[in-house]
Design an enzyme around this catalytic site. Structure first.
Site, PDB file in Angstrom:
ATOM      1  N   SER A  84       0.800  -1.225   0.000  1.00 58.78           N
ATOM      2  CA  SER A  84       0.000   0.000   0.000  1.00 58.78           C
ATOM      3  C   SER A  84       0.833   1.276   0.000  1.00 58.78           C
ATOM      4  O   SER A  84       0.287   2.378   0.072  1.00 58.78           O
ATOM      5  CB  SER A  84      -0.933   0.013   1.219  1.00 58.78           C
ATOM      6  OG  SER A  84      -0.163  -0.034   2.398  1.00 58.78           O
ATOM      7  N   THR A 189      -1.537   3.180   4.634  1.00 63.68           N
ATOM      8  CA  THR A 189      -0.772   4.347   4.204  1.00 63.68           C
ATOM      9  C   THR A 189       0.247   4.518   5.308  1.00 63.68           C
ATOM     10  O   THR A 189      -0.050   4.173   6.441  1.00 63.68           O
ATOM     11  CB  THR A 189      -1.714   5.586   4.220  1.00 63.68           C
ATOM     12  OG1 THR A 189      -2.662   5.455   3.175  1.00 63.68           O
ATOM     13  CG2 THR A 189      -0.957   6.889   4.071  1.00 63.68           C
ATOM     14  N   THR A 207       1.628   6.975   0.003  1.00 61.94           N
ATOM     15  CA  THR A 207       0.752   5.819  -0.255  1.00 61.94           C
ATOM     16  C   THR A 207       0.680   5.513  -1.746  1.00 61.94           C
ATOM     17  O   THR A 207       0.928   6.390  -2.584  1.00 61.94           O
ATOM     18  CB  THR A 207      -0.672   6.119   0.269  1.00 61.94           C
ATOM     19  OG1 THR A 207      -1.457   4.933   0.229  1.00 61.94           O
ATOM     20  CG2 THR A 207      -1.367   7.190  -0.556  1.00 61.94           C
ATOM     21  N   ARG A 217      -7.504   8.604  -9.802  1.00 57.28           N
ATOM     22  CA  ARG A 217      -8.006   8.867  -8.442  1.00 57.28           C
ATOM     23  C   ARG A 217      -6.855   9.285  -7.514  1.00 57.28           C
ATOM     24  O   ARG A 217      -5.785   8.699  -7.509  1.00 57.28           O
ATOM     25  CB  ARG A 217      -8.691   7.608  -7.908  1.00 57.28           C
ATOM     26  CG  ARG A 217      -9.255   7.732  -6.479  1.00 57.28           C
ATOM     27  CD  ARG A 217      -8.284   7.244  -5.420  1.00 57.28           C
ATOM     28  NE  ARG A 217      -8.879   7.203  -4.091  1.00 57.28           N
ATOM     29  CZ  ARG A 217      -8.196   7.022  -2.963  1.00 57.28           C
ATOM     30  NH1 ARG A 217      -6.892   6.861  -3.015  1.00 57.28           N
ATOM     31  NH2 ARG A 217      -8.805   6.998  -1.803  1.00 57.28           N
ATOM     32  N   VAL A 218      -7.111  10.307  -6.716  1.00 57.78           N
ATOM     33  CA  VAL A 218      -6.171  10.730  -5.678  1.00 57.78           C
ATOM     34  C   VAL A 218      -6.934  10.776  -4.364  1.00 57.78           C
ATOM     35  O   VAL A 218      -8.059  11.283  -4.317  1.00 57.78           O
ATOM     36  CB  VAL A 218      -5.575  12.124  -6.009  1.00 57.78           C
ATOM     37  CG1 VAL A 218      -4.761  12.656  -4.839  1.00 57.78           C
ATOM     38  CG2 VAL A 218      -4.713  12.051  -7.265  1.00 57.78           C
ATOM     39  N   GLY A 219      -6.354  10.248  -3.310  1.00 57.70           N
ATOM     40  CA  GLY A 219      -7.032  10.241  -2.013  1.00 57.70           C
ATOM     41  C   GLY A 219      -6.589  11.381  -1.121  1.00 57.70           C
ATOM     42  O   GLY A 219      -6.185  12.453  -1.591  1.00 57.70           O
ATOM     43  N   ASP A 220      -6.628  11.148   0.170  1.00 56.92           N
ATOM     44  CA  ASP A 220      -6.301  12.197   1.134  1.00 56.92           C
ATOM     45  C   ASP A 220      -4.795  12.401   1.317  1.00 56.92           C
ATOM     46  O   ASP A 220      -4.354  13.499   1.678  1.00 56.92           O
ATOM     47  CB  ASP A 220      -6.884  11.839   2.507  1.00 56.92           C
ATOM     48  CG  ASP A 220      -6.292  10.523   3.045  1.00 56.92           C
ATOM     49  OD1 ASP A 220      -6.340   9.518   2.310  1.00 56.92           O
ATOM     50  OD2 ASP A 220      -5.763  10.514   4.171  1.00 56.92           O
ATOM     51  N   THR A 240      -5.087   7.779   8.048  1.00 59.10           N
ATOM     52  CA  THR A 240      -5.045   6.583   7.221  1.00 59.10           C
ATOM     53  C   THR A 240      -6.485   6.119   7.014  1.00 59.10           C
ATOM     54  O   THR A 240      -7.375   6.493   7.765  1.00 59.10           O
ATOM     55  CB  THR A 240      -4.200   5.478   7.895  1.00 59.10           C
ATOM     56  OG1 THR A 240      -4.109   4.352   7.014  1.00 59.10           O
ATOM     57  CG2 THR A 240      -4.799   5.021   9.202  1.00 59.10           C
ATOM     58  N   GLY A 241      -6.690   5.318   5.984  1.00 53.80           N
ATOM     59  CA  GLY A 241      -8.037   4.819   5.737  1.00 53.80           C
ATOM     60  C   GLY A 241      -8.623   5.368   4.450  1.00 53.80           C
ATOM     61  O   GLY A 241      -7.887   5.799   3.559  1.00 53.80           O
ATOM     62  N   GLY A 243      -9.611   7.525   1.884  1.00 48.76           N
ATOM     63  CA  GLY A 243      -9.231   8.903   1.614  1.00 48.76           C
ATOM     64  C   GLY A 243     -10.390   9.816   1.287  1.00 48.76           C
ATOM     65  O   GLY A 243     -10.409  10.987   1.686  1.00 48.76           O
TER      66      GLY A 243
END
Ligand code: GLY
Length: 329
Positions: A84, A189, A207, A217-220, A240-241, A243
């Site tokens: 990850s 992450t 991450t 796609r981009v997360g937090d 974490t988790g 996003g």
């Protein structure tokens, strides 16, 4: 929860820890007493243990908190067994490993990269964005071009074993718009936050994101204020988790602002999680966790569900601690 309420809560938690001494709550109870302002490092998940050691070594030899968090998370980025983060990360649903990272120091300087392919250490590219450009964030091709210009090492991704898993996943998942599963295997992450002995803060977050996510796609994690926020006046937090849920509440900034207004780190992490809970009707698989340190060296961690742990390092040694959680929401 304000500090006084929290001390009462802390007493209850300490009592619980007598029943189950191996649980985090006993160790967390230390935070109620503070850490005397000494250097402290916190990282998400058990991969944080090795990362913290590298960061701690950096602090011990006089490196800044920023040097420490960069060196620390580089260990995880280079770990080929980690699915990850970094080079061993899983790809998106089109087979591309796209990496996201950010770094921030307590004086509000920050840098980030997102949707970056083929570069071994996105955290160092994020640091270079911070140190060598007038910008905060570079993404995709632009970030890649910058990384090459700056001489950062490339890496071939996905690595063969990850490619094999991906090919199996593609065969079994014809409906590419189906919501991919979120679990600890595919959605961790590393977020690391540190305070050095002089009270200077820094944080890093890196991450490969949600395994088999949509391309683009981009997360937090690379978003300053979502995956990470640091302010020497208050402290630091990282996430974490899932996003998408963390971005919706500007999670890490929320935690730091709550601490600014008197919440303890644990209470601030819990309120951020509860805000996510309140804003979602369907909580299936919606795991999010936060870790935080305040400027007195107190620390805390909270997650929506059980299962999130974090690595702690300070002068007294290292520990892997279960985050607090509460299913009564
Ligand atoms: N928290 C990592 C991600 O959602 O990409």
């Amino acid at each position: 929860m304000k500090r006084r309420q929290f001390i009462r809560f802390g007493a209850a938690v300490s009592a619980l820890s007598i029943v189950k001494p191996s649980q985090a709550s006993q160790i967390m109870a230390k935070s109620y007493e503070g850490n005397a302002g000494g250097a402290i490092i916190l990282s998400t998940w058990n991969h944080g243990l090795a990362a913290n050691e590298a960061a701690w070594a950096e602090l011990q030899k006089g490196g800044s908190a920023t040097d420490a968090v960069e060196k620390g998370v580089m260990v995880t980025e280079a770990d080929l067994s980690n699915r990850s983060v970094g080079v061993g990360g899983r790809p998106d649903r089109d087979g591309h490993v796209t990496l996201d990272a950010c770094i921030m120091s307590g004086d509000s300087r920050c840098g980030a990269v997102a949707f970056l392919e083929g570069i071994a250490h996105p955290i160092s590219v994020a640091r270079a964005v911070m140190d060598r450009t007038q910008h905060v964030m570079l993404v995709g091709e632009g970030a890649h071009k910058f990384a090459l210009e700056q001489g950062f090492a490339t890496a071939k991704m996905p690595i063969p074993e990850v490619k094999k898993d991906y090919e199996k996943w593609r065969k079994e998942n014809k409906d590419l718009f189906k919501k991919p599963d979120i679990n600890h295997e595919n959605h961790d992450t590393i977020g690391m936050i540190a305070m050095d002995a002089k009270g200077q803060f820094a944080g890093a977050c890196t991450t490969s994101g949600w395994a088999y996510k949509m391309h683009g796609r981009v997360g937090d994690s690379p978003i300053i204020g979502a995956g990470l926020f640091v302010d020497n006046e208050v402290g630091a937090a990282t996430a974490t988790g899932l996003g998408e849920a963390i971005v919706r509440i500007a999670g890490s900034h929320t935690v730091v602002e709550l601490m600014r207004h008197g919440y303890t780190p644990l209470a601030a992490c819990k309120e951020a999680c509860m805000r996510i809970v309140r804003k979602h009707k369907d909580l299936t698989g919606l795991q999010c966790g936060f870790i935080a340190i305040d400027k007195d060296g107190n620390y805390g961690a909270y997650s929506i569900y059980a299962g999130f742990n974090f690595a702690l390092r300070h002068n007294e040694g290292a520990a892997l601690i279960d985050a607090q959680f509460d299913r009564n929401w």
